[in-house]
Motif scaffolding. Structure first.
Motif, PDB file in Angstrom:
ATOM      1  N   LYS A   1      34.103  37.719  41.266  1.00 23.12           N
ATOM      2  CA  LYS A   1      34.718  38.204  42.499  1.00 23.12           C
ATOM      3  C   LYS A   1      36.036  37.465  42.759  1.00 23.12           C
ATOM      4  O   LYS A   1      37.078  38.069  43.005  1.00 23.12           O
ATOM      5  CB  LYS A   1      33.736  37.987  43.655  1.00 23.12           C
ATOM      6  N   LYS A   2      35.961  36.177  42.686  1.00 21.65           N
ATOM      7  CA  LYS A   2      37.165  35.350  42.899  1.00 21.65           C
ATOM      8  C   LYS A   2      38.248  35.676  41.877  1.00 21.65           C
ATOM      9  O   LYS A   2      39.438  35.714  42.187  1.00 21.65           O
ATOM     10  CB  LYS A   2      36.794  33.872  42.771  1.00 21.65           C
TER      11      LYS A   2
ATOM     12  N   GLU B   1      40.055  38.649  42.875  1.00 23.11           N
ATOM     13  CA  GLU B   1      40.866  38.380  44.076  1.00 23.11           C
ATOM     14  C   GLU B   1      42.161  37.639  43.727  1.00 23.11           C
ATOM     15  O   GLU B   1      43.250  38.017  44.164  1.00 23.11           O
ATOM     16  CB  GLU B   1      40.068  37.542  45.085  1.00 23.11           C
TER      17      GLU B   1
ATOM     18  N   ASP C   1      44.568  39.839  41.936  1.00 18.62           N
ATOM     19  CA  ASP C   1      45.284  40.755  42.832  1.00 18.62           C
ATOM     20  C   ASP C   1      46.366  40.030  43.616  1.00 18.62           C
ATOM     21  O   ASP C   1      47.455  40.575  43.849  1.00 18.62           O
ATOM     22  CB  ASP C   1      44.311  41.439  43.793  1.00 18.62           C
ATOM     23  N   GLU C   2      46.072  38.814  44.007  1.00 12.39           N
ATOM     24  CA  GLU C   2      47.066  38.044  44.762  1.00 12.39           C
ATOM     25  C   GLU C   2      48.328  37.819  43.906  1.00 12.39           C
ATOM     26  O   GLU C   2      49.451  38.025  44.371  1.00 12.39           O
ATOM     27  CB  GLU C   2      46.458  36.706  45.173  1.00 12.39           C
TER      28      GLU C   2
END
Ligand code: SF4
Ligand code: SF4
Lengths: 579, 136
Positions: free
Chosen positions: A212-213, A216, A219-220
């Motif tokens: 999950k991280k 994330e 995407d950042e």
């Protein structure tokens, strides 16, 4: 983390794969790991053009996990400087090495006959290279291999042109046509090993520990890269956007730095190239920016009307400087033809331009005659430069044999050291901004403007003491060891901050704080400096050609005393650092 | 139904972001790398001629599914295939059958093919790809 190291021995056409978690845990990847591997495998006294030289290619932990981690570090002993050689390239090099399963690749020994190597996951194939040996045009070499080898879209194809075969000390290794391990002569090292090309392909997977991280953080980074200003400069005009501002700042080396302003800068600016010539943009693998600008050049056939050849030529600031302003070439098409010629032979553009600029001035001053130069070199004369580039490759006489060994060497033979623009043996990049830039070329461990970005320091800070300048350059270079160990594109340095790096490591299962990162940068710097010293580097021997003190820069006329003080301080610093 | 479509292939810069996105597409088990990617960015015999992407075009009568001996590839309503990994032998007949060469080999010897989920379209920075409703 990816910790496989492939070791290829060209002496007996064998290879082995080692798992080296020790290396990658301690030294991250890229530069950090390459320094250690080179230390393990090379005798620092090795002749750079013998089978004793060793080439290391190293990638980092963020490839291919995150965008913009698109570069590979090559480390070797440089035949140009006789000291440590380090050169970075993008294209598909990094992702292909990573997708084939490797953190690093070591190439040692030398082949008796020309070969090219194909690395496919766990296998290495030694292919007969006799038929493609002797083809001087690296573009053609690329096309031939592409027809013969599978792996379209996932392979990297590094190769040398004629310059590498002929051991021009500043020959480059070209990859995916438009990217290069440009500086410090890796091409000649390939040539001396009879290694024409290196193809790497694979389709591996790695898994994040925190899915999950991972998505994330990905995407950042992706959003920042495409939405923020952090990379805007490279998005639009590319590095060529530097031409006009540097010219206005008295910082664009012109006609062998007899001036730092070029009256035709507008003609060869990023703006003009974009308006009249830009034909396409392409990207390194896993990079959303696509900063590779390709110009379209339409050249009529010599004798047949209404026939044209259309070629695509990649341009960047450094090429515009070295083959444009530095040679007094202000015609866009002329500049593009020079870039194309240099690209075909696989020469480093900066070194080639600086060598030719020195030769032009040497001829004008009567230090050498046309008997040596064979063509009447004069600033702005594209046709004679095209011819001279052929001669650097062909080396038809003693003069060109010397010129093919770099400007420091050639000026050592013929004189004219005062205007031979090399630092630490490496021909200068295109920034005449002030003291910091020159200190950076001299002290940077690759003698590259990208080591410590002195040009940017000059532009940011008005007043500095010599000591401050050196301290800031070293601090910047230490931090950049982290970027080049990860290995992220230096153009993405605004995105990959210490905080982000630390967070990006997490989902990959690595905990490292910002503080620890900074310390590691210093350690890698120290290790690299030590290796350099083992190879014979002595900071006391650094010299600065007179010319740089004669021409007004952004900071006015530069001061020899400032440079002398800075050098003394640097010598002291080096002692402190290596202990 | 929605499919992955090409809006303007001439805009492709060959960055391969779509390829890496495809391997990441599963929220639970995203992968790093290209093993599981059903889309491939290539240059047109050298980047001087530009770049393009290759992926499944959602055939109405997919030849790959016809040659699959185990039913691992099944035609999907509206075009394209579903891939049932557990049934796949890794024989790669499908790879030969695809005229576009749009089926790829994974690290473990099984295959990767686009299932038209649209994830990659979010990561194409240059407007080449889109995920859109198409007429059946
Ligand atoms: S639509 Fe989905 S399956 Fe198809 S290529 Fe894109 S991410 Fe992969
Ligand atoms: S992400 Fe877009 S531009 Fe990049 S390779 Fe894929 S289709 Fe081409």
């Amino acid at each position: 983390m990816r910790d496989s190291v492939l070791i290829v021995d060209l002496n007996n056409y064998s290879y082995e794969i080692e798992q080296r978690p020790d290396l990658f845990e301690k030294w991250i990847g890229g530069t950090g790991v390459a320094v250690q591997l080179l230390k393990e495998y090379i005798d620092p006294k090795a002749d750079p053009l013998s089978g004793d030289n060793v080439i290391v290619f190293a990638t980092g932990p963020f490839t291919p996990a995150y965008p913009l981690a698109s570069k590979t570090v090559a480390m070797f002993k440089s035949p140009l400087t006789g000291n440590l050689g380090e050169s970075h390239a993008g294209g598909r090099t990094a992702t292909s090495i990573a997708n084939a399963g490797y953190g690093a690749i070591v190439i040692k020994g030398e082949s008796k006959k020309p070969v090219y190597l194909v690395i496919e996951n766990e296998k290495v194939y030694f292919r007969d290279g006799r038929v493609i040996w002797g083809i001087p045009d690296s573009l053609i070499v690329g096309r031939i291999i592409a027809e013969n080898e599978p792996g379209r879209g996932i392979r990297t194809m590094m190769r040398i042109g004629g310059a590498g075969e002929k051991l021009v000390r500043y020959a480059c290794v070209t990859t995916e046509t438009y990217r290069h391990f440009g500086r410090l002569g890796l091409g000649a090292v390939f040539g001396s090993k009879k290694l024409k090309a290196l193809i790497i392909r694979g389709r591996k997977k790695y898994t994040p520990v925190d899915p999950k991280k991972f998505r994330e953080v990905y995407d950042e980074i992706y959003r920042t890269a495409i939405e923020s200003d952090a990379m805007k400069k490279y998005h639009l005009l590319g590095t060529a956007s530097n031409v006009i501002p540097l010219n206005e700042l008295n910082s664009l080396p012109t006609r062998n730095l007899q001036s730092a302003r070029f009256e035709k800068a507008d003609e060869i600016s990023g703006e003009a190239l974009a308006e009249y010539s830009l034909g396409r943009r392409i990207a390194c693998s896993h990079c959303p920016v696509a900063c590779i600008h390709l110009a379209t050049l339409r050249i009529p056939y010599e004798n047949e009307p209404y026939f044209f050849k259309t070629i695509m030529i990649s341009y960047d600031y450094e090429l515009i400087y070295s083959l444009g302003s530095m040679l007094g070439v202000g015609s866009r098409d002329g500049l593009l033809r020079l870039i194309h010629r240099v690209e075909s032979y696989g020469l480093d553009a900066m070194s080639t331009g600086v060598c030719l600029a020195w030769a032009t001035e040497a001829l004008a001053r009567g230090i050498v005659s046309e008997k040596e130069t064979l063509v009447k070199l004069s600033f702005g004369d594209v046709e004679s430069y095209l011819k001279a580039i052929d001669y650097i490759y062909e080396q038809p006489n003693e003069f060109y044999r010397h010129l093919a060994m770099g400007v420091e060497h050639a000026s050592g033979i013929y004189g004219g050291k005062e205007f031979a623009l090399a630092f630490g043996g490496n021909e200068m990049p295109g920034y005449h901004t002030g003291h910091a830039t020159y200190l950076g070329y001299a002290t940077g461990l690759r003698h590259s403007h990208l080591d410590s970005a002195g040009y940017s320091l000059d532009q940011k800070v008005k007043e500095m003491t010599p000591e401050e300048a050196v301290d800031r350059l070293i601090a910047e270079e230490c931090w950049r060891q982290i970027l080049s160990s990860l290995v992220v594109c230096f153009f993405a340095r605004g995105i990959y901050t210490a905080d982000l790096i630390s967070r990006a490591f997490e989902p990959l299962g690595v905990e490292i704080t910002e503080e620890e990162l900074k310390k590691k940068g210093e350690e890698i710097y120290r290790e690299k400096l030590k290796l350099k010293i083992d190879m014979g580097f002595n900071p006391e021997n650094l010299t600065f050609p007179k010319r740089i003190f004669e021409v007004k820069s952004l900071h006015g006329t530069l001061n020899e005393e400032f440079i002398r003080k800075a050098k003394d301080y640097y010598v002291k610093k080096v002692k402190e650092i290596v202990g | 139904m929605k499919q992955l479509v090409v809006k303007d292939i001439e805009k492709c810069v060959g960055c391969g972001l779509c390829m890496y996105a495809c391997s990441r597409k599963s929220a639970k088990t995203p992968e790093i790398g290209n093993s599981k990617s059903g889309i491939l960015a290539v240059s047109l015999s050298g980047f001087e001629r530009g770049a393009t992407v290759i992926f499944c075009r959602a055939c109405k009568e997919p030849p790959c599914a016809q040659v699959c001996p185990t039913g691992a590839l099944k035609p999907k309503k509206g075009g394209g295939v579903v891939y049932i990994e557990n049934l796949c032998l890794g024989c790669k007949y499908c790879m030969d059958a695809c005229t576009l060469n749009a089926i790829f080999e994974r690290e473990d010897g099984k295959i990767a093919v686009c299932i038209h989920c649209g994830y990659c379209a979010n990561y194409c920075p240059h407007g080449v790809l889109a995920y859109e409703e198409v007429k059946a």
